[in-house]
Motif scaffolding. Structure first.
Motif, short mmCIF file in Angstrom:
data_model
loop_
_atom_site.label_atom_id
_atom_site.label_comp_id
_atom_site.label_asym_id
_atom_site.label_seq_id
_atom_site.Cartn_x
_atom_site.Cartn_y
_atom_site.Cartn_z
N VAL A 49 41.61 50.66 50.48
CA VAL A 49 42.47 50.38 51.93
C VAL A 49 42.04 48.05 52.43
CG1 VAL A 49 43.23 52.28 52.90
CG2 VAL A 49 41.17 51.32 53.12
N GLY A 50 40.83 48.24 51.39
CA GLY A 50 39.72 47.46 52.07
C GLY A 50 38.62 46.88 50.49
N ARG A 51 38.87 45.60 51.05
CA ARG A 51 37.78 45.23 49.56
C ARG A 51 36.70 44.11 50.32
NH1 ARG A 51 37.34 44.85 44.38
NH2 ARG A 51 35.21 43.69 44.95
N MET A 97 40.35 47.44 41.00
CA MET A 97 40.10 47.54 42.72
C MET A 97 40.80 46.74 43.16
SD MET A 97 38.57 50.64 41.70
CE MET A 97 39.32 51.26 40.07
N VAL A 98 42.31 47.07 43.69
CA VAL A 98 42.98 45.99 44.67
C VAL A 98 43.21 46.97 45.67
CG1 VAL A 98 43.16 44.09 42.86
CG2 VAL A 98 44.85 45.70 43.22
N PRO A 99 43.87 46.46 47.24
CA PRO A 99 43.81 47.02 48.37
C PRO A 99 45.85 47.98 47.57
CG PRO A 99 43.35 45.65 49.20
CD PRO A 99 43.05 45.47 47.22
N GLY A 100 45.53 49.14 47.66
CA GLY A 100 46.59 50.15 47.35
C GLY A 100 46.52 51.17 45.85
N ASP A 202 47.56 36.98 49.87
CA ASP A 202 48.78 36.47 50.46
C ASP A 202 48.36 37.48 51.76
OD1 ASP A 202 49.87 35.09 49.08
OD2 ASP A 202 51.22 36.67 47.73
N MET A 203 47.48 38.64 51.64
CA MET A 203 47.12 39.89 53.13
C MET A 203 46.68 39.06 54.19
SD MET A 203 46.18 42.97 50.29
CE MET A 203 47.61 43.77 48.70
N ASP A 204 47.32 39.65 55.43
CA ASP A 204 46.18 38.80 56.25
C ASP A 204 45.08 39.19 56.18
OD1 ASP A 204 48.70 37.20 57.19
OD2 ASP A 204 49.63 39.73 58.27
#
Length: 328
Positions: A49-51, A97-100, A202-204
């Protein structure tokens, strides 16, 4: 001659002061985050959910709680075999290793209450299917709307001639069939081409600190001297910047076939990653899912040579998570 004013885009956001401030952010574990007992073996299965640099926030599948996983050069990243082709270069699996993405991490607790991962495994299929389903829904909605419009036209035509109504109904049926076909095509495209539905930048939650455009010759994926100089500046910007990550996205102009442009965009992204890794010592674990996006996200119109030259590029962004950075 290289179009310096147009083609070499460098954005230093917030200047050196911004970097110093960002570099000063520290992170251990947010309030309420479960602590992994030091030196105890543990395993976590869930969705990223976060990096933040070498830190990965994982939402556990069973409990719904967020656990912080720390990755290092000693972390083994293993891609389990699946039906979907993921990244072409096996040694780039750590960049996935990315969100999602759903992962299984195992290791031991460290002094900060994090899981120091010795091994992380993942299967790309589930992530690809989620992206494909979103695109299938979009494609089906568009096709269904076209079918309804055609049917409505048929109803209006029926007031004038029954034969026109029959033709319109046939068109509506064809459109419905097209909806199914479009959905299937969306699944294939999403799985094979666009593994990440949305670029991380692109994510906030993520702030772009430095951005550079790396440009290529037509049909080429070789870095020239100006491109290497730009990448040298990108690498230099990461010095002393805690929790940084590098996003690499390759593109192509519309010249050539869809398959060729997809291949070129992926090879351009790979060339940038390999230069950053081999020449500038940027750890692969700091690079986020380098991908080729074909002819999407054009920087200019493809109607003239100068526009196509601007689209034969790789966008490189140095990112930091607004809420996370590595601790000292």
């Amino acid at each position: 001659m290289r179009l310096e004013n147009q083609k070499r885009k460098w954005t230093l956001l917030g200047s050196a002061l911004c970097m110093v401030m960002l570099g000063g952010i520290t992170y251990a574990s947010p309030a309420g985050t479960p602590q992994i007992q030091a030196d105890r073996k543990s395993k976590v299965t869930g969705t990223i959910v976060g990096r933040g640099g070498d830190l990965v926030q994982v939402k556990e599948k069973k409990t719904g709680q967020v656990v912080v996983v720390s990755i290092s050069d000693n972390t083994k990243i293993e891609r389990k075999s699946g039906k979907v082709e993921f990244f072409r270069h096996q040694d780039m699996d750590v960049t996935a290793m990315v969100p999602g993405l759903t992962i299984e991490a195992e290791g031991v607790g460290n002094a900060k209450g994090q899981l120091a991962a010795s091994k992380i495994t993942f299967v790309p299929d589930e992530f690809a299917v989620e992206v494909a389903e979103e695109q299938q829904i979009t494609a089906n909605k568009a096709a269904a709307a076209n079918a309804q419009s055609t049917a409505n036209q048929g109803v209006a035509a029926a007031g004038q001639a029954q034969s026109s109504a029959n033709q319109a109904q046939a068109s509506a049926n064809d459109a419905g069939t097209a909806a199914v076909a479009a959905g299937g095509a969306a699944v294939m495209d999403a799985a094979a081409i666009q593994m990440v539905n949305k670029r991380v930048s692109d994510m906030d939650d993520y702030k772009t600190v430095v951005e550079a455009g790396i440009y290529f010759a037509s049909d080429g994926a070789t870095l020239d001297d100006p491109a290497k100089a730009d990448l040298d500046m990108v690498a230099a910007s990461t010095k002393g910047l805690d929790g940084y990550m590098v996003e690499v996205a390759g593109y192509a102009s519309t010249t050539g076939t869809k398959q060729l442009n997809q291949k070129l965009s992926a090879e351009r992204a790979a060339a940038v990653v390999q230069y950053l890794r081999d020449q500038k010592n940027i750890p692969m674990r700091r690079i986020l899912a380098p991908a080729g996006y074909g002819t999407t996200h054009p920087a200019a119109e493809n109607t003239d040579p100068s526009g196509r030259a601007l689209n034969r590029r790789v966008d490189v962004k140095v990112l930091v998570n607004k809420g996370l950075a590595e601790g000292d």
